[in-house]
Design a protein around this motif. Structure first.
Motif, PDB file in Angstrom:
ATOM      1  N   GLY A  10       0.861  -1.174   0.000  1.00 28.77           N
ATOM      2  CA  GLY A  10       0.000   0.000   0.000  1.00 28.77           C
ATOM      3  C   GLY A  10       0.884   1.206   0.000  1.00 28.77           C
ATOM      4  N   ARG A  39      17.344   1.524   6.983  1.00 28.80           N
ATOM      5  CA  ARG A  39      16.841   2.825   7.438  1.00 28.80           C
ATOM      6  C   ARG A  39      16.936   2.905   8.956  1.00 28.80           C
ATOM      7  NH1 ARG A  39      12.299   3.237  10.111  1.00 28.80           N
ATOM      8  NH2 ARG A  39      10.396   2.279   9.330  1.00 28.80           N
ATOM      9  N   THR A  72      14.975  -4.657  -2.148  1.00 26.06           N
ATOM     10  CA  THR A  72      14.899  -3.467  -3.000  1.00 26.06           C
ATOM     11  C   THR A  72      15.555  -2.287  -2.308  1.00 26.06           C
ATOM     12  OG1 THR A  72      13.371  -2.246  -4.443  1.00 26.06           O
ATOM     13  CG2 THR A  72      12.726  -2.451  -2.143  1.00 26.06           C
ATOM     14  N   THR A  81      13.426  -9.193   2.527  1.00 27.17           N
ATOM     15  CA  THR A  81      12.735 -10.243   3.284  1.00 27.17           C
ATOM     16  C   THR A  81      13.679 -11.407   3.519  1.00 27.17           C
ATOM     17  OG1 THR A  81      10.639  -9.683   2.213  1.00 27.17           O
ATOM     18  CG2 THR A  81      10.791 -11.872   3.242  1.00 27.17           C
ATOM     19  N   GLU A  99       4.805  -7.436   4.140  1.00 30.06           N
ATOM     20  CA  GLU A  99       4.372  -6.042   4.033  1.00 30.06           C
ATOM     21  C   GLU A  99       5.489  -5.289   3.333  1.00 30.06           C
ATOM     22  OE1 GLU A  99       3.174  -4.216   7.790  1.00 30.06           O
ATOM     23  OE2 GLU A  99       3.460  -2.264   6.850  1.00 30.06           O
ATOM     24  N   ARG A 146       8.039  10.969  -0.175  1.00 27.10           N
ATOM     25  CA  ARG A 146       7.161   9.838   0.096  1.00 27.10           C
ATOM     26  C   ARG A 146       5.804  10.002  -0.592  1.00 27.10           C
ATOM     27  NH1 ARG A 146       8.152   6.086   4.264  1.00 27.10           N
ATOM     28  NH2 ARG A 146      10.353   6.113   4.736  1.00 27.10           N
TER      29      ARG A 146
HETATM   30  P1  5GP Z   1       8.997   2.314   5.920  1.00 31.55           P
HETATM   31  O1  5GP Z   1      10.375   2.904   5.824  1.00 31.55           O
HETATM   32  O2  5GP Z   1       7.934   3.359   5.861  1.00 31.55           O
HETATM   33  O3  5GP Z   1       8.860   1.382   7.106  1.00 31.55           O
HETATM   34  O4  5GP Z   1       8.805   1.394   4.637  1.00 31.55           O
HETATM   35  C1  5GP Z   1       8.931   1.915   3.353  1.00 31.55           C
HETATM   36  C2  5GP Z   1       8.397   0.928   2.347  1.00 31.55           C
HETATM   37  O5  5GP Z   1       9.214  -0.247   2.294  1.00 31.55           O
HETATM   38  C3  5GP Z   1       6.995   0.432   2.676  1.00 31.55           C
HETATM   39  O6  5GP Z   1       6.233   0.433   1.473  1.00 31.55           O
HETATM   40  C4  5GP Z   1       7.227  -0.962   3.195  1.00 31.55           C
HETATM   41  O7  5GP Z   1       6.097  -1.802   2.986  1.00 31.55           O
HETATM   42  C5  5GP Z   1       8.393  -1.386   2.332  1.00 31.55           C
HETATM   43  N1  5GP Z   1       9.131  -2.527   2.880  1.00 31.55           N
HETATM   44  C6  5GP Z   1       9.328  -2.882   4.160  1.00 31.55           C
HETATM   45  N2  5GP Z   1      10.032  -4.006   4.256  1.00 31.55           N
HETATM   46  C7  5GP Z   1      10.317  -4.396   2.986  1.00 31.55           C
HETATM   47  C8  5GP Z   1      11.008  -5.519   2.416  1.00 31.55           C
HETATM   48  O8  5GP Z   1      11.521  -6.389   3.072  1.00 31.55           O
HETATM   49  N3  5GP Z   1      11.065  -5.558   1.053  1.00 31.55           N
HETATM   50  C9  5GP Z   1      10.503  -4.627   0.256  1.00 31.55           C
HETATM   51  N4  5GP Z   1      10.599  -4.803  -1.057  1.00 31.55           N
HETATM   52  N5  5GP Z   1       9.843  -3.573   0.760  1.00 31.55           N
HETATM   53  C10 5GP Z   1       9.748  -3.450   2.114  1.00 31.55           C
END
Ligand code: 5GP
Length: 206
Positions: A10, A39, A72, A81, A99, A146
């Motif tokens: 999402g 991050r 990514t 993951t 997610e 973002r």
């Molecule tokens: P945030 O920094 O806001 O926690 O995540 C940023 C984005 O990275 C979100 O869309 C989240 O769902 C995505 N994200 C979190 N973990 C992973 C992951 O392991 N692999 C990928 N491809 N995206 C991820």
């Protein structure tokens, strides 16, 4: 259980975390796959719960060992993951929830065709912006980046089997729709977008 892998994405600010938390209360078989990221932790985030927070070197070492199901770079940080825990969850009879953003999701869709995919979206652009600002943990520059990424991601929802709307004050409905999709493969809920082209068109000129 109709499905045993949930790819759940999402746009930033769509309320993914909140809806998923409720969906997991309703359906305890759903297990969050905890990702690795470079991050920095946000306030309140705990290592091993929201993410495994690692250095770039640690991330790259895991990548070199072929330790990721997908990975990514997103807004300047790495996300991935870990393979091991993901397959362990399936073996233990749980439904791992990935997610993740759309680039990683696409990698998993190709690798594991038996997945279920759900894209969660805010009802409209104004709601998305308000939610992103309301979080209050990001700088203006980060919000702008973002917001741009979120809009781009919205248009990639076409890759997903299902698009579910997270209306303000209807978290319960969104969570139930996600659970019904996992358990039965379908939902009659009105939070499921049926005319997807028209829905996306409403975001087009924002
Ligand atoms: P945030 O920094 O806001 O926690 O995540 C940023 C984005 O990275 C979100 O869309 C989240 O769902 C995505 N994200 C979190 N973990 C992973 C992951 O392991 N692999 C990928 N491809 N995206 C991820």
């Amino acid at each position: 259980m109709k499905h045993n892998i949930l790819i759940y994405s999402g746009s930033a600010g769509c309320g993914k975390g909140t809806v998923l938390k409720r969906a997991r209360e309703i359906c305890p078989a759903l297990r969050l796959s905890v990702s690795m990221t470079t991050r920095a932790p946000r306030e309140g985030e705990q290592n091993g719960r929201e993410y495994y927070f690692v250095t770039r070197e640690e991330f790259l070492a895991t990548l070199a060992e072929d330790g990721f199901l997908e990975h990514t770079e997103y807004c300047g940080n790495f996300y991935g993951t870990p393979k091991k825990q993901f397959f362990q969850m399936i073996e233990d009879g749980f439904v791992p929830v990935l997610e993740i953003e759309t680039d990683g999701a696409e990698q998993v869709m190709k690798k594991l065709p038996e997945h279920l995919s759900v894209f969660l979206t805010p009802p409209d652009f104004a709601t998305l912006e308000a939610r992103l600002r309301g979080r209050g943990t990001e700088t203006e520059d980060s919000i702008k980046r973002r917001l741009g990424a979120a809009k781009e991601e919205l248009f990639r929802s076409e890759l997903y089997q299902n698009v579910v709307i997270n209306f303000d004050n209807r978290i319960e409905d969104a969570a139930r729709a996600v659970v019904e999709l996992v358990e039965m493969g379908e939902t009659q809920s009105d939070v499921l977008v049926r005319d997807r082209a028209a829905f996306l068109a409403s975001f087009q000129n924002q």
